[in-house]
Design a protein around this motif. Structure first.
Motif, short mmCIF file in Angstrom:
data_model
loop_
_atom_site.label_atom_id
_atom_site.label_comp_id
_atom_site.label_asym_id
_atom_site.label_seq_id
_atom_site.Cartn_x
_atom_site.Cartn_y
_atom_site.Cartn_z
N TRP A 164 95.86 83.23 137.76
CA TRP A 164 96.01 81.85 138.20
C TRP A 164 95.96 81.81 139.71
N ALA A 202 96.48 79.28 143.12
CA ALA A 202 97.05 78.01 143.59
C ALA A 202 95.93 77.06 144.00
N PRO A 203 96.13 75.75 143.83
CA PRO A 203 95.06 74.80 144.15
C PRO A 203 94.55 74.89 145.58
N ASP A 204 95.43 75.16 146.53
CA ASP A 204 94.96 75.21 147.91
C ASP A 204 94.20 76.50 148.22
N ASN A 257 92.03 77.72 145.70
CA ASN A 257 90.95 77.69 144.72
C ASN A 257 89.75 76.95 145.31
N ASP A 298 86.95 76.02 143.96
CA ASP A 298 86.43 74.97 143.09
C ASP A 298 87.25 73.68 143.22
N PHE A 299 88.56 73.83 143.32
CA PHE A 299 89.41 72.66 143.49
C PHE A 299 89.15 71.99 144.84
N SER A 354 86.11 69.98 144.72
CA SER A 354 86.26 68.74 143.94
C SER A 354 86.91 67.64 144.77
#
Length: 122
Positions: free
Chosen positions: A75, A77-79, A81, A83-84, A87
């Protein structure tokens, strides 16, 4: 209370090893069939031999802190990633990813007193 602590720790280790053995997929069990490991954990749980042997030798462990090579991805973290983060640059409903937020020039806005704000041509 302290005289019960060794018994409670032994019981907790036996329960943990038992549940870990039951939840381990059959292909990850080493040496003996899973049913035999369960019997060993239950028979020798009081003297801690069964649970310790299961935890040391009965299950395939992933190598190193990085996890298995070719296994499921960890996994992120969003910051961290990418791809995130990409987006976030997309406009709602834009599947191409070319539209960026905040790139439009500011529009002329009038304030409540009726004075026009924005670029002035004097």
């Amino acid at each position: 209370m302290l005289r019960y602590l060794p018994f409670l720790l032994a019981l907790a280790l036996m329960i943990y090893a038992f549940i870990d053995c039951l939840n381990t997929p059959e292909e990850e069990v080493r040496g003996l069939p899973k049913v035999v490991w369960v019997i060993i954990i239950l028979l020798f749980g009081e003297v801690l031999v069964g649970p310790i042997v299961w935890l040391m030798a009965g299950k395939k462990r992933s190598g190193g802190a990085g996890g298995r090579a070719g296994g499921p991805q960890r996994w992120v973290a969003p910051d961290d990633n990418p791809d995130f983060l990409k987006s976030l640059d997309k406009e709602p409903g834009d599947d191409t990813g070319t539209g960026r937020r905040g790139t439009e020039p500011p529009k002329d806005v009038t304030d409540p007193q009726g004075d026009e704000k924005g670029p002035r041509a004097d």
